[in-house]
Design a protein around this motif. Structure first.
Motif, PDB file in Angstrom:
ATOM      1  N   GLU A  43      22.423  42.647  52.437  1.00  0.00           N
ATOM      2  CA  GLU A  43      23.206  42.908  53.642  1.00  0.00           C
ATOM      3  C   GLU A  43      23.240  44.387  53.982  1.00  0.00           C
ATOM      4  O   GLU A  43      23.419  44.760  55.135  1.00  0.00           O
ATOM      5  CB  GLU A  43      24.631  42.380  53.459  1.00  0.00           C
ATOM      6  CG  GLU A  43      24.625  40.893  53.206  1.00  0.00           C
ATOM      7  CD  GLU A  43      25.804  40.185  53.853  1.00  0.00           C
ATOM      8  OE1 GLU A  43      26.384  40.716  54.812  1.00  0.00           O
ATOM      9  OE2 GLU A  43      26.135  39.091  53.366  1.00  0.00           O
ATOM     10  N   THR A  84      19.828  38.219  55.074  1.00  0.00           N
ATOM     11  CA  THR A  84      21.106  38.400  54.369  1.00  0.00           C
ATOM     12  C   THR A  84      20.990  37.883  52.938  1.00  0.00           C
ATOM     13  O   THR A  84      20.026  37.220  52.587  1.00  0.00           O
ATOM     14  CB  THR A  84      22.218  37.573  55.046  1.00  0.00           C
ATOM     15  OG1 THR A  84      21.935  36.187  54.852  1.00  0.00           O
ATOM     16  CG2 THR A  84      22.286  37.864  56.534  1.00  0.00           C
ATOM     17  N   THR A  87      25.963  44.977  28.230  1.00  0.00           N
ATOM     18  CA  THR A  87      27.165  44.346  28.780  1.00  0.00           C
ATOM     19  C   THR A  87      26.888  42.855  29.001  1.00  0.00           C
ATOM     20  O   THR A  87      25.729  42.429  29.016  1.00  0.00           O
ATOM     21  CB  THR A  87      27.531  44.980  30.135  1.00  0.00           C
ATOM     22  OG1 THR A  87      26.431  44.782  31.026  1.00  0.00           O
ATOM     23  CG2 THR A  87      27.793  46.469  30.004  1.00  0.00           C
ATOM     24  N   PRO A 131      22.636  42.421  38.489  1.00  0.00           N
ATOM     25  CA  PRO A 131      23.538  41.675  37.618  1.00  0.00           C
ATOM     26  C   PRO A 131      24.833  41.242  38.310  1.00  0.00           C
ATOM     27  O   PRO A 131      25.595  40.480  37.733  1.00  0.00           O
ATOM     28  CB  PRO A 131      23.836  42.685  36.510  1.00  0.00           C
ATOM     29  CG  PRO A 131      23.736  44.015  37.182  1.00  0.00           C
ATOM     30  CD  PRO A 131      22.686  43.867  38.232  1.00  0.00           C
ATOM     31  N   THR A 132      25.071  41.723  39.529  1.00  0.00           N
ATOM     32  CA  THR A 132      26.375  41.444  40.130  1.00  0.00           C
ATOM     33  C   THR A 132      26.350  40.170  40.961  1.00  0.00           C
ATOM     34  O   THR A 132      25.303  39.594  41.224  1.00  0.00           O
ATOM     35  CB  THR A 132      26.858  42.650  40.952  1.00  0.00           C
ATOM     36  OG1 THR A 132      25.847  43.024  41.876  1.00  0.00           O
ATOM     37  CG2 THR A 132      27.169  43.829  40.044  1.00  0.00           C
ATOM     38  N   ARG A 133      27.529  39.750  41.382  1.00  0.00           N
ATOM     39  CA  ARG A 133      27.669  38.390  41.935  1.00  0.00           C
ATOM     40  C   ARG A 133      27.005  38.210  43.286  1.00  0.00           C
ATOM     41  O   ARG A 133      26.759  37.090  43.717  1.00  0.00           O
ATOM     42  CB  ARG A 133      29.157  38.070  42.080  1.00  0.00           C
ATOM     43  CG  ARG A 133      29.833  38.009  40.731  1.00  0.00           C
ATOM     44  CD  ARG A 133      31.311  37.905  40.897  1.00  0.00           C
ATOM     45  NE  ARG A 133      31.970  38.511  39.736  1.00  0.00           N
ATOM     46  CZ  ARG A 133      33.271  38.473  39.532  1.00  0.00           C
ATOM     47  NH1 ARG A 133      34.058  37.880  40.395  1.00  0.00           N
ATOM     48  NH2 ARG A 133      33.792  39.057  38.472  1.00  0.00           N
ATOM     49  N   ASP A 134      26.774  39.324  43.997  1.00  0.00           N
ATOM     50  CA  ASP A 134      26.133  39.187  45.303  1.00  0.00           C
ATOM     51  C   ASP A 134      24.619  39.022  45.166  1.00  0.00           C
ATOM     52  O   ASP A 134      23.917  38.945  46.166  1.00  0.00           O
ATOM     53  CB  ASP A 134      26.490  40.388  46.191  1.00  0.00           C
ATOM     54  CG  ASP A 134      26.226  41.716  45.519  1.00  0.00           C
ATOM     55  OD1 ASP A 134      26.357  41.811  44.287  1.00  0.00           O
ATOM     56  OD2 ASP A 134      25.887  42.689  46.220  1.00  0.00           O
ATOM     57  N   ASP A 135      24.119  38.977  43.957  1.00  0.00           N
ATOM     58  CA  ASP A 135      22.678  38.831  43.733  1.00  0.00           C
ATOM     59  C   ASP A 135      22.328  37.370  43.514  1.00  0.00           C
ATOM     60  O   ASP A 135      22.682  36.794  42.485  1.00  0.00           O
ATOM     61  CB  ASP A 135      22.267  39.659  42.517  1.00  0.00           C
ATOM     62  CG  ASP A 135      22.442  41.153  42.772  1.00  0.00           C
ATOM     63  OD1 ASP A 135      21.856  41.641  43.743  1.00  0.00           O
ATOM     64  OD2 ASP A 135      23.170  41.808  42.014  1.00  0.00           O
ATOM     65  N   ILE A 176      27.314  40.911  31.663  1.00  0.00           N
ATOM     66  CA  ILE A 176      26.603  40.514  32.882  1.00  0.00           C
ATOM     67  C   ILE A 176      25.122  40.889  32.809  1.00  0.00           C
ATOM     68  O   ILE A 176      24.284  40.266  33.440  1.00  0.00           O
ATOM     69  CB  ILE A 176      27.231  41.087  34.174  1.00  0.00           C
ATOM     70  CG1 ILE A 176      27.296  42.601  34.151  1.00  0.00           C
ATOM     71  CG2 ILE A 176      28.606  40.502  34.425  1.00  0.00           C
ATOM     72  CD1 ILE A 176      27.655  43.179  35.525  1.00  0.00           C
ATOM     73  N   ASN A 177      24.790  41.909  32.023  1.00  0.00           N
ATOM     74  CA  ASN A 177      23.382  42.255  31.886  1.00  0.00           C
ATOM     75  C   ASN A 177      22.671  41.270  30.949  1.00  0.00           C
ATOM     76  O   ASN A 177      21.488  40.982  31.111  1.00  0.00           O
ATOM     77  CB  ASN A 177      23.220  43.684  31.376  1.00  0.00           C
ATOM     78  CG  ASN A 177      23.615  44.713  32.424  1.00  0.00           C
ATOM     79  OD1 ASN A 177      24.577  45.435  32.251  1.00  0.00           O
ATOM     80  ND2 ASN A 177      22.889  44.753  33.533  1.00  0.00           N
TER      81      ASN A 177
END
Lengths: 420, 420
Positions: B10, B43, B111, B71-75, B113-114
């Protein structure tokens, strides 16, 4: 409202030109509450452009096109739009006057191929071009708008700012999108995500978060969607307040703030001045600082000391300092900062020395090593950085880190956090 | 072979980030003989990505995707590709080792999430990522390849350079595209078009021409299409020779040449050095020169004299010169060039003074006025320019004009034209 942006030009598909137009238009539309669904780059082949127009016509009621309106033979947008809208070319006296005037102002006569640009589609509204010879066109049909503009950025920008966005803003709206971006420096994306995970979990349904990492900077973009613009702004501000409690030390600005802009504003507010002494960054910090209009109020000048000779003779760095510690060292960075501050008679002095690469590295001081020092009225502080092995990125990250250190220093001397 | 590039994120649709990835990938593919049909930005909505994959699957056998692998939630790219290819996520030990090693090298622990990034689609080939934590994926199905890469430019570039392009180059080819771009300075697009109209008329069927104007530079891109790569190169060279007869004075380089790169190479070849004294460009010329690896061989340093005090005290410009003629004048530009050459002990000195804007203009000296001087062993020459009213463009055009003047000067002292 929703929009699609189409950029035309083979130079964009061969990679010779980066498509900055689409990003800039998207930002303006976004500020006007128009959501960009998609952007496309297509060839200047007539059939490809026609096919693309047909494939986006049901996606969004607004289509913006840039490129292919120039006077040369590879420019076919006007012709394709005539075919798509079943329009014919007719002479337009005002456009002809504009083009003639454009050349007259430059002491020249209109050329034949430019005269041809005064032919416009009979079914389009003409958008005048004060900076060039190609007019823009606004076609409307069954609730759909197709707007064609030249690809030259400043000609296109003038049309968007002065004509297109004001006209679009007059329409009533039922859905608003509000963004706010929080700019951080000095912490990686994953670490930031871990620190703010609890906050992210508790975001309301209509608020979303995106992480945008770039060279040394991580941007957190918060987006709120809903019917009432004011309450969206308020909802976002509440979340920003929470972030300011969580990660105050990493936040240096908001939205389109730049490090050089924030530093400049703080210097201006405090009536302070800065100068820089740059080695590995080669003038990049100065270039960034002076990109801000009015920067002469807080910026005196720079000495780019690429050769050690310049460090010694102009910046008065003692040869034995370089001999003992090496040109890339805390001592030399600090001497550069202190001496440029004194020489150029400013309140702050930034000194930067490093190894940008690809050559010049050693086991002890590998490529990507940078020393940055900030001299103030109360002495000098310095920090060592270890970036990567890419020259361009090392220069950019060093310059960003120096500006971030300056902001940190300025923050300590103010009660107002930056960028608010 | 033909390809489509899809960029996800985005930030690209709100205009916060410019899509440099697509341009860069397009250039690499182009050099590998792969024609990019279209690029799209969509998007990070799962349905939009799926819809786009389905709409391009018949356009080209090769689809490259960047973004959305973080690694983040928007991926969401990995998840969408699993759905599109009906694949499942399985743990990959090598990827987990890569990620663990990535953190260990930075003295940190992996971490949670990684750790999740070590789950890979069972139907894809994994592309390792030496610079980040997100691996790339190469899916193949019925003659179609879909390659997903991270959006972080240097991570993506490493994958393209080291893995993807070499793998694609192994395939046999039946159609070649050869480009050559001729770089000109100092003449507008329409004038150039008039001078070379006769030449353009006589171009062979399989050779096409495009005009690409940017700040002060017009690029002429010649493209030849055909089955035999060598003969296409030869055909293009013949056309370039003709252009060199027609417009020798405007040509300064080819293809990806930059003014700073061409000037640097000429200085290096001639064993000469340069320094700059910059006012309105604020270090931009120095920044450009030092962007070239190895520039310490021909560049000594710069004095950015933003305040008149710095012009006087560091650059030794006589106060009465500034008093009589003004800071933006031939005399001051020439004194800056001569003095920096002497102070920094170089063969050439560039002096630049102007009014970048938006403030500081007058009727006599409007915003956009620049004086550029080049000091050599044989005296100093200078020229006045009148650019527009946009600060950014004025700085950029002044810097480009200064480098073009330096190249002109260097051309006079060599028998070989530049860039060949």
């Amino acid at each position: 409202m929703k929009a699609v942006i189409i950029s035309i030009g083979e130079e964009l598909l061969t990679g010779q030109t980066v498509n900055t137009n689409a990003a800039w238009i998207a930002m303006q539309l976004n500020h006007a509450g128009i959501e960009v669904m998609e952007t496309r780059v297509v060839t200047d082949n007539k059939d490809d452009i026609l096919r693309t127009l047909r494939s986006v016509e049901h996606m969004a009621p607004l289509v913006l096109i840039t490129g292919g309106l120039g006077p040369t033979r590879d420019d076919v947008t006007r012709e394709v739009l005539c075919r798509y809208f079943d329009a014919s070319l007719v002479p337009d006296q005002q456009v002809l006057d504009d083009i003639t005037g454009f050349f007259a102002l430059r002491g020249r006569k209109i050329t034949e191929i430019n005269r041809d640009q005064a032919l416009v589609p009979d079914k389009a509204e003409v958008i005048r071009n004060p900076y060039g010879t190609a007019p823009g066109f606004w076609f409307k049909r069954e609730g759909m708008s197709v707007i064609a503009m030249p690809g030259v950025p400043y000609e296109m920008k003038e049309m968007v700012n002065k004509h297109i966005v004001p006209a679009l803003m007059q329409k009533p709206r039922d859905q608003y999108l509000v963004h706010k971006t929080i700019l951080t420096h000095g912490i990686g994306e994953s670490y930031l995500a871990e620190i703010i995970a609890g906050w992210e979990d508790n975001l309301p349904e209509n608020i979303s978060l995106a992480y945008l990492p770039s060279t040394g900077i991580v941007k957190l973009r918060i987006t709120a969607k809903g019917r009432h613009e004011q309450s969206l702004h308020k909802a976002i501000e509440e979340q920003v307040e929470k972030l300011l409690q969580l990660i105050p030390e990493y936040i240096w600005g908001y939205d389109n703030d730049t490090l050089e802009g924030v530093a400049g504003q703080m210097l201006k507010d405090q009536g302070k001045t800065v100068s820089t002494a740059e080695s590995c960054t080669g003038g990049t910090i100065a270039q960034k600082i002076t990109s801000i209009p009015g920067s002469s109020a807080w910026f005196a000048g720079t000495i780019v000391a690429y050769h050690n000779r310049v460090k010694q003779e102009i910046l008065n760095v003692a040869p034995q300092l370089i001999g003992t510690h090496g040109a890339v060292s805390r001592k030399v960075a600090e001497a550069m900062a202190e001496n440029v501050k004194k020489l150029l008679n400013t309140d702050y002095g930034i000194g930067v020395t490093g190894i940008a690469g690809p050559d010049g590295g050693s086991k002890e001081k590998p490529v990507g090593t940078s020393w940055i020092a900030i001299a103030t009225g109360n002495g000098v502080s310095s920090r060592k950085f270890r970036f990567g092995d890419n020259r361009e990125r090392n220069i950019s990250r060093t310059a960003n880190a120096a500006l971030a250190m300056l902001i940190e220093q300025l923050k300590q001397e103010t009660v107002n956090p930056p960028g608010r």
